[in-house]
Design a protein around this motif. Sequence first.
Motif: not given
Length: 637
Positions: A215, A222, A265
Amino acid sequence: MKIQPIIIGTAGHIDHGKSSLVRVLTGTDPDRWAEEKERGMTIDLGFARMTLPDGRQVGLVDVPGHERFLRNMVAGATGIDLVLLVVAADDGVMPQTREHLEIMDLLGVREGMLVLNKIDLVDEEMADLAAEELREVTQGTFLEDAPLLRLSATTGQGVDAFREQLHERASALQPRQADGVFRMPVQRVFSAKGFGTILTGIPISGSVNTGDILEVLPKGGKGKIRGLQAYHEGTDHARAGHSTAVNLSDVDHKQVARGAVLATPGYFHAQSMLGASLRLLPSTPRGLGNRTPIRLHIGTAEVLGEVILLDEEQLEPGAGGLIQLRLESPVVCAPGDHFVLRRASPVETLGGGVILEESRFRLKRFKSFVIDELVRQAKSLGSPEALLESHLVRAPEMWLGVEDLTVTLKMPKGEVRDLLNILGGKGRTVELTPDRWIHREALDVAMDQLLASVNAWFKDNPTRSRMDVRDLRAGIQFESALTDQLLERLVQAGKFQRVGVGMLAPAGRKVELDAATQGSRDKILDQLRKGECQPPTPLELGTALGLGADQVQTVLQLLMDEGEVVHVSRDLFLSSVAHQKMREEVISNCERNGELKIPELRTALGTSRKFLIPVLESFDTSGLTQRRGSTRVLRKA
């Protein structure tokens, strides 16, 4: 391609030959832009690679020397492991020489070499004077004992000896570790035809592979890694210490700029408030007051904000202290990251320091608990075990899950669990429930607080022998699940006993009643027993015995604790004898008839529906009976 995962960077005043040195060492011109080539001056960051004798590749970052491009210089310094401080022999030490040296020190660079360039332009005496000045300016810094080599990047004089020593130091330098989760401050972003968005930079932690999802923070979405390059060659794997280009799908390059962060992420969140330690440069012309407007340089980002002095009224040049940075735009960082502070206007370098925490709240000045917590956090940096302990001790929730700790520590779950188990083996952490951990110090504090809350409650209720757990939860204000776990430990330790449903009693507690209360107790119990299945209400008891409402309630609660009285509904209190009688009659009636015959039950108990219905509803709630249409039956076990 073999890579030695370290980054070498240049530093020094404009036109002292940094870019020329990089060209001699690598054969690559680090000046990318036409304007740079026209003006003969580095404006932005330049990148090149150098091959060591054993074939391994290392990266070189060439930073601009002009003070107007200092923001680019700081962005390039992020991730540097070894710095080459370049000084021209014909100019000597200049303002940006000193400032770059200070910035490298603030950013935590601890290895380097001193380069006296352009020796072809001066005689030996002038070169000696320049070398002496360079030694003086680096005295007391991390470059105090660094090797000083003389050369001319133009004529090649001394370059071979310098290259040989640089290769030796680069080969011996401890490679940057690739543990933790992946994070790369973005230094450059562009779009390439047929490929899409490409982000470049130097990862400072973790590693990635082609196909991984990353991300872009603080905003950018993302995307999946379509391709990777390290030093301009394709690879399936990149890690901390590699100069890296990431081809990312589903991310618009127009939505990303230098200062963004590319990361695994779920671990990083942009923050507008940061707790930190700060050290002002001795060369700072002025001190620093509270709420001074500043420019924060961290990673490749530059943001405006203000600095809050937490433990000092004013910081003087060369002094240090604890601060909170309150920023106009959020940044992505982690505890342990180094930063540089510059005054917002006029722009001048103030100093720098280390991020200690991502603050949840505005920190108050001169509060001892705030200062103590930040000091503890500062001492824990550099040790994953100590950092984990610090977060657990400081957690407002008292206990944390593994998921919470992975985000706080920026570490994969497996590494966090390993650390927790190591600390657990040392008696420093306790797993209260699967994946929910508390620090031993926090556990002791929580247990003490719970016991104090219980003791305070019984002090306010001297006639009580047991306490409703709901009252404890309301008073202690812990999470209910944490309160339950703490209580269970105290029960197992023999401090409490569980009595009835949702009640607890301190072990060995005895209630001593004064004569008046004892008398009221006996009279009320007698009245309730005489009333059998049609007992008087609290109001009727007070009127008959000449007692106030509070007195009646106190005695009724005392009798309930003793098990002599059962509270059925708002104004219905039965003696335990009458309650047991009603229970037995209900069971007998149902067994005899297959279902409850209320008229028959009412006659057997000598009571009315006014008293009977609330009792039957309480039996439904407790699980003795259940409704079936318009009647009741015994609930099957």
